[in-house]
Design an enzyme around this catalytic site. Structure first.
Site, PDB file in Angstrom:
ATOM      1  N   ARG A   1      69.579  89.590  45.267  1.00  0.00           N
ATOM      2  CA  ARG A   1      68.578  89.656  46.335  1.00  0.00           C
ATOM      3  C   ARG A   1      67.227  89.365  45.725  1.00  0.00           C
ATOM      4  NH1 ARG A   1      65.483  93.961  45.275  1.00  0.00           N
ATOM      5  NH2 ARG A   1      66.425  95.858  44.430  1.00  0.00           N
TER       6      ARG A   1
ATOM      7  N   ASP B   1      58.256  97.553  34.954  1.00  0.00           N
ATOM      8  CA  ASP B   1      58.549  97.360  36.372  1.00  0.00           C
ATOM      9  C   ASP B   1      57.374  96.615  37.011  1.00  0.00           C
ATOM     10  OD1 ASP B   1      59.548  97.660  39.039  1.00  0.00           O
ATOM     11  OD2 ASP B   1      60.586  99.481  38.445  1.00  0.00           O
TER      12      ASP B   1
END
Length: 307
Positions: A107, A208
């Site tokens: 995704r 991140d």
């Protein structure tokens, strides 16, 4: 580092209990913080002055958000590609570049827009299905969508230097932040800008989301590391925020009237196959934090999507 270079944060600003909170984005025109919960397929909109919150729930994950030019709302990266949020928990895709064979196994993840309004976003790897992470560019000027670099593990935090000549891009599972030379949508000269493990960060914690401040320094969230790390232009660690009650710090953005408030998202300890038993030790994992840096640090406005 000395304690002067470290800020300890113990209290969340917004107790929302996200499973996988991500993608904070501040809209100055409405004084609203937007963010997502990827796992729960939710998008949150919080008006800062009143504290009023609206939550939209979608049929598939929305993983990052960008403002559209002209006050026309939000665009996003959703599971299958680039899309517009049209209100009432609906979205409309502009481009779905994933092939049918790989769509079940990957995704879209994080992304952002350049100063000309092009939208870059990347996907996540599925090694067992031979699907690499790939970085894509959607250009609204001709509605083209192209894969611009690969392979990666989990494509993550992405932003530009203040002069727009450098793009920073995170490859999470190898714990690196890359830098590219950037010119009118074209990427070149990819190099490692930050090698987190080489700088002493634990290999089981990961780079991140990120954002860039007005000095050009990178603020990088550390999944599993309870931290935001501010990296100087030369890559050295300049400052750290330690979240003693949250484990998975996912992303950050500057906002507020003077862009001197840092908003930080986080994820539950059990997210993405994590250890849910650690939630008792880190009970604020999944909440949103807000840090007032008035007079010390200031961020940049995010570029807006031209589509």
């Amino acid at each position: 580092m000395t304690t002067q270079d470290t800020l300890f944060v113990d209290e969340p600003w917004l107790k929302v209990g996200c499973t996988l909170g991500e993608g904070p984005l501040y809209d100055a025109s409405t004084s609203t913080l937007h963010f997502v919960d990827i796992t729960e397929k939710k998008v949150f909109h919080v008006e800062l002055s009143s504290g009023e919150m609206e939550v939209e729930t979608f049929d598939e994950p929305v993983s990052c958000l960008v403002l559209r030019r002209g006050g026309r709302g939000l665009a996003c990266a959703a599971a299958q590609g680039f899309a517009l949020l049209e209100g009432g928990s609906t979205l409309r895709y502009l481009a779905k570049p994933l092939s049918e064979s790989e769509r079940p196994y990957t995704r879209f993840n994080d992304g952002g827009c350049d100063s000309q309004g092009r939208f870059f976003a990347g996907t996540i790897t599925s090694p067992e299905h031979n699907v690499p992470g790939r970085l894509y560019r959607y250009d609204p000027s001709d509605r083209s969508c192209e894969m611009v670099d690969s392979p990666f593990t989990d494509c993550n935090g992405l932003d530009w230097s203040a002069d727009g000549k450098t793009m920073y891009f995170t490859d999470s599972l190898v714990n690196k932040i890359f830098a590219y030379d950037y010119d009118s949508g074209q990427l070149s000269n990819r190099r490692v800008h930050i090698d987190a493990v080489a700088k002493g960060f634990a290999p089981d914690t990961f780079c991140d989301g990120l954002c860039v401040d007005e000095e050009g320094f990178i603020w990088s969230a550390r999944w599993g590391g309870s931290k935001i790390v501010r990296f100087a232009l030369d890559g050295r660690v300049d400052f750290e925020i330690v979240f003693r009650t949250a484990l998975n710090i996912t992303s950050c953005c500057f906002g507020g009237e003077n862009y001197d408030q840092l908003f930080v998202t986080s994820a539950h300890c059990g997210a993405i196959g994590g250890d849910a038993t650690r939630q008792a030790e880190y009970p604020d994992s999944g909440h949103v934090f807000r840090i007032d840096f008035a007079g010390r640090f200031k961020g940049l406005k995010k570029h807006q999507f031209a589509g």
